[in-house]
Write a protein that holds these residues in place. Structure first.
Motif, PDB file in Angstrom:
ATOM      1  N   MET A 104      56.019  10.562  37.629  1.00 30.11           N
ATOM      2  CA  MET A 104      57.401  10.231  37.979  1.00 30.11           C
ATOM      3  C   MET A 104      58.142  11.525  38.315  1.00 30.11           C
ATOM      4  O   MET A 104      58.558  12.264  37.415  1.00 30.11           O
ATOM      5  CB  MET A 104      58.094   9.525  36.813  1.00 30.11           C
ATOM      6  CG  MET A 104      57.482   8.192  36.460  1.00 30.11           C
ATOM      7  SD  MET A 104      58.419   7.368  35.139  1.00 30.11           S
ATOM      8  CE  MET A 104      59.636   6.463  36.129  1.00 30.11           C
ATOM      9  N   HIS A 107      61.434  12.327  36.579  1.00 33.84           N
ATOM     10  CA  HIS A 107      61.375  12.650  35.143  1.00 33.84           C
ATOM     11  C   HIS A 107      60.488  13.864  34.871  1.00 33.84           C
ATOM     12  O   HIS A 107      60.286  14.233  33.716  1.00 33.84           O
ATOM     13  CB  HIS A 107      60.822  11.459  34.337  1.00 33.84           C
ATOM     14  CG  HIS A 107      61.687  10.244  34.376  1.00 33.84           C
ATOM     15  ND1 HIS A 107      61.314   9.042  33.823  1.00 33.84           N
ATOM     16  CD2 HIS A 107      62.918  10.046  34.899  1.00 33.84           C
ATOM     17  CE1 HIS A 107      62.276   8.157  34.015  1.00 33.84           C
ATOM     18  NE2 HIS A 107      63.254   8.745  34.675  1.00 33.84           N
ATOM     19  N   HIS A 109      57.269  14.137  34.839  1.00 36.63           N
ATOM     20  CA  HIS A 109      56.065  13.927  34.025  1.00 36.63           C
ATOM     21  C   HIS A 109      55.000  13.219  34.836  1.00 36.63           C
ATOM     22  O   HIS A 109      55.284  12.543  35.816  1.00 36.63           O
ATOM     23  CB  HIS A 109      56.374  13.179  32.725  1.00 36.63           C
ATOM     24  CG  HIS A 109      56.846  11.760  32.898  1.00 36.63           C
ATOM     25  ND1 HIS A 109      55.992  10.730  33.223  1.00 36.63           N
ATOM     26  CD2 HIS A 109      58.076  11.217  32.782  1.00 36.63           C
ATOM     27  CE1 HIS A 109      56.687   9.609  33.296  1.00 36.63           C
ATOM     28  NE2 HIS A 109      57.955   9.882  33.049  1.00 36.63           N
ATOM     29  N   MET A 135      56.515   3.388  31.806  1.00 34.35           N
ATOM     30  CA  MET A 135      57.920   2.971  31.911  1.00 34.35           C
ATOM     31  C   MET A 135      58.198   2.448  33.313  1.00 34.35           C
ATOM     32  O   MET A 135      57.444   2.721  34.248  1.00 34.35           O
ATOM     33  CB  MET A 135      58.863   4.141  31.581  1.00 34.35           C
ATOM     34  CG  MET A 135      58.816   5.280  32.556  1.00 34.35           C
ATOM     35  SD  MET A 135      59.920   6.624  32.063  1.00 34.35           S
ATOM     36  CE  MET A 135      58.955   7.377  30.772  1.00 34.35           C
TER      37      MET A 135
HETATM   38 CU   LIG Z   1      59.406   8.521  33.459  1.00 32.62          CU
END
Ligand SMILES: [Cu+2]
Length: 161
Positions: A104, A107, A109, A135
């Motif tokens: 992602m 984010h 990560h 997620m």
């Molecule tokens: Cu994420």
């Protein structure tokens, strides 16, 4: 009334600073697991298995499609995808080496797992095992494909809503 407002503002300020504290770190390491750590977007997500459209690689060498074996794709379930690779003139690429990256970007990560191609299924199809999303939100999957001494890459972007 003024005192109440001040208290409300302080509460809001506290909540905002708490939010910053749980924001993902900016080191962008691949494969970094964030399971249960991020305060953002911990809601679930799903996507139809065939939602990803076939795409040409950066330099136009290959046409790549990807279909999840889990339908719909949901979070927190490890599953496989089948990758299909053709040449620009639509012949199956039957002996490609494929490396995988993704995660992602928003984010910073990677995947919570280390997905990899484990089997050449023939006819330009390749089994990609170990796919897992932890997620909802926007994910990317980048495939670097080598065949016949040539390398090209493609990035799929998709959202688990
Ligand atoms: Cu994420």
């Amino acid at each position: 009334m003024k005192r109440f407002l001040a208290a409300a503002l302080m509460t809001l300020a506290f909540l905002l600073s708490a939010c910053n504290m749980v924001a993902p770190t900016q080191n962008g390491e691949e494969g970094m697991a964030m399971d249960g750590e991020s305060g953002m977007d911990m809601s679930g997500g799903s996507m139809a298995a065939d939602a990803i459209e076939a795409q040409a690689t950066e330099n136009g060498l290959f046409i790549v499609s990807a279909v999840s074996q889990l339908d719909p794709v949901v979070i927190n379930e490890t599953h496989s995808w089948v990758i299909h690779i053709e040449t620009a003139d639509e012949n199956p690429v039957i002996s490609a080496d494929i490396s995988i990256e993704g995660g992602m970007p928003a984010h910073n990560h990677g995947f919570p797992t280390a997905p990899r191609v484990t089997e050449n299924l023939g006819d330009g199809d390749y089994l990609l095992e170990g796919m897992r999303f932890n997620m909802g939100g926007v994910w990317v999957l980048t495939l670097e494909i080598s065949s016949g001494g040539q390398t090209d890459s493609v990035t799929f972007e998709f959202e688990l809503k």
